[in-house]
Each structure stands twice: as structure tokens, then as C-alpha cells.
Design a protein around this motif. Structure first.
Motif, mmCIF file in Angstrom:
data_model
loop_
_atom_site.group_PDB
_atom_site.id
_atom_site.type_symbol
_atom_site.label_atom_id
_atom_site.label_comp_id
_atom_site.label_asym_id
_atom_site.label_seq_id
_atom_site.Cartn_x
_atom_site.Cartn_y
_atom_site.Cartn_z
ATOM 1 N N THR A 160 0.849 -1.187 0.000
ATOM 2 C CA THR A 160 0.000 0.000 0.000
ATOM 3 C C THR A 160 0.884 1.238 0.000
ATOM 4 O O THR A 160 2.071 1.163 0.314
ATOM 5 N N ALA B 80 1.159 5.759 -1.435
ATOM 6 C CA ALA B 80 0.650 6.856 -2.244
ATOM 7 C C ALA B 80 1.355 6.961 -3.589
ATOM 8 O O ALA B 80 1.113 7.895 -4.347
ATOM 9 N N ASP C 230 -4.186 1.855 -2.684
ATOM 10 C CA ASP C 230 -4.603 1.865 -1.294
ATOM 11 C C ASP C 230 -6.121 1.720 -1.288
ATOM 12 O O ASP C 230 -6.845 2.685 -1.484
ATOM 13 N N GLU D 26 -9.781 5.080 -5.582
ATOM 14 C CA GLU D 26 -9.147 4.642 -4.335
ATOM 15 C C GLU D 26 -9.731 5.419 -3.172
ATOM 16 O O GLU D 26 -10.119 6.575 -3.330
ATOM 17 N N GLY E 237 -5.421 6.951 4.102
ATOM 18 C CA GLY E 237 -5.182 6.417 2.765
ATOM 19 C C GLY E 237 -5.415 7.440 1.672
ATOM 20 O O GLY E 237 -5.617 8.623 1.910
ATOM 21 N N ASN E 238 -5.380 6.942 0.440
ATOM 22 C CA ASN E 238 -5.520 7.798 -0.726
ATOM 23 C C ASN E 238 -6.987 8.087 -1.025
ATOM 24 O O ASN E 238 -7.864 7.294 -0.708
ATOM 25 N N ARG F 194 -8.301 9.271 -4.567
ATOM 26 C CA ARG F 194 -7.940 9.687 -5.913
ATOM 27 C C ARG F 194 -8.485 8.697 -6.934
ATOM 28 O O ARG F 194 -9.003 7.644 -6.576
ATOM 29 N N LYS G 295 -7.166 14.377 -5.152
ATOM 30 C CA LYS G 295 -6.479 14.052 -3.907
ATOM 31 C C LYS G 295 -7.464 14.282 -2.774
ATOM 32 O O LYS G 295 -8.572 14.781 -2.973
ATOM 33 N N LYS G 296 -7.042 13.930 -1.558
ATOM 34 C CA LYS G 296 -7.926 14.121 -0.414
ATOM 35 C C LYS G 296 -8.093 15.605 -0.124
ATOM 36 O O LYS G 296 -7.134 16.362 -0.127
#
Length: 202
Positions: A143, A145, A151, A168, A175-176, A178, A194-195
Motif C-alpha cells: 500500500t 501513495a 490503497d 481509491e 489512505g488515498n 484519488r 487528492k484528499k
């Protein structure tokens, strides 16, 4: 005016919380219990989805036993004809937590495994409709990025040109978050998002 707003809000809340609200309309469908047969000794697990294949059969992706395939021997993919007869069953021992799946324009089936464990998981696989492995994305049991690992890969979408989109981020807390875009032969083309809470973020 204030009383009217409070009353309206109360009525709306009561409607939302009414368990019978969505069940009192005519239903043109009927439930057929035990329509589809299962492999011997198997009970219905959590089902993550069902797709009609290009061959007209129904492809069902499940989590082997209850809600997990980890350490299980039941097949994750069940294939049925229109009468509910089991035509094929495959995917035993391949996944921990099968999550998303989709057919591509060539009729191949893509499946994501959204959990790691026992040296596998966090990958996306491309199979023939008979279960022959054609392509693997990600690193088994890894796992991160980076662009070569997943992930918790969840959903899969296939574009008309065969491009593959993998989302993901099964958990919002770590975690990711995306989307990765791949060519039909598995080459990474783009990372999207992205987050976060801003435009273009998840």
C-alpha cells in the motif's frame, strides 16, 4: 413564519424517518427466492455487484463467505444463464475483499481487491470471462501513495476506448482519495484528485 418553518422541518423529518414511506407504492416486480443455484456447500455471501456479460450471462461478484474471501476457498465469481443455472464459478483463493468490477469493450472482466492480507490484496486484475488472468495492476499486499501501488482500490470504470479508471479511498480517514487512469494495457496515464474538500478533491 418561524412556526411554519419548524412545522415544515418536523414534517420532513417525520417523512424521512417513516420506514413505510417508500414501500407503499405499486411494485411491478416480484421476488424470486432461490432463483440461482450455488456451488455445493456454499451459502450466499455479501454480493458487490452483478453485470450482464457480452455473452448474455449474468456475472456475480461476491465475497466468498459472509463478507470476506480472506482464507476462504469459495469462488468469488459466479456465472449464471438466464434460467439461474450456474454456468461457471471461479476466483477461489484470489482475493481478500473483492470490491469493484466492470467489463471492458473487449469483454474482459476487471476486478479490484480492496484489502491486504496474507501477501495479497490492494490490486486490480483483468480476466477473461473464464477466469484466466490477463493483467495485474498494483503490488500484492502493498500500500502507499505512489503510482505503482493502490490503497483500497474500489470502483472500476471503463471508457469506450478501453481506458481504465480505478478509484481509491475506501476509508475517508486514512489512505488515498484519488482516481487513477490507465491505458487498456495497464500503463498509468493520469492521477486525478487528492484528499480534500476543494474543487477537484475528494
Amino acid at each position: 413564519m418561524r412556526f411554519l418553518l419548524v412545522l415544515t422541518a418536523t414534517v420532513l423529518c417525520a417523512q424521512v424517518n417513516d420506514p413505510y414511506l417508500n414501500n407503499n407504492l405499486p411494485n411491478p416486480y416480484r421476488t424470486l427466492r432461490n432463483w440461482a443455484e450455488l456451488p455445493a456447500g456454499m451459502t450466499w455471501p455479501a454480493i458487490t455487484g452483478a453485470l450482464e456479460g457480452p455473452d448474455g450471462n449474468l456475472y456475480v461478484l461476491g465475497r466468498c463467505n459472509e463478507n470476506s474471501c480472506a482464507g476462504r476457498k469459495e469462488p468469488a465469481v459466479l456465472v449464471y444463464d438466464s434460467a439461474g443455472k450456474l454456468v461457471k464459478a471461479w476466483g477461489s483463493g484470489l482475493f481478500n475483499f473483492p470490491h469493484g468490477f466492470a467489463f471492458d469493450p473487449d469483454g474482459s472482466l476487471w476486478i479490484s481487491d480492496a484489502q491486504i492480507g496474507d501477501g495479497k490484496g490492494n490490486q486490480v486484475f483483468k480476466f477473461t470471462r473464464d477466469g484466466k488472468l490477463l493483467l495485474t495492476l498494483g503490488k500484492a499486499g502493498a500500500t502507499g501513495a505512489g503510482t505503482d501501488v493502490f490503497d483500497q482500490p474500489t470502483s472500476i470504470a471503463i471508457a469506450a476506448d478501453g481506458s481504465v479508471f480505478v478509484s481509491e479511498g475506501h476509508s475517508p480517514n486514512y489512505g488515498n482519495s484519488r482516481i487513477l487512469k490507465f491505458s487498456k494495457d495497464g500503463k498509468l496515464l493520469k492521477v486525478i484528485g487528492k484528499k480534500g474538500r476543494n474543487p477537484g478533491e475528494f
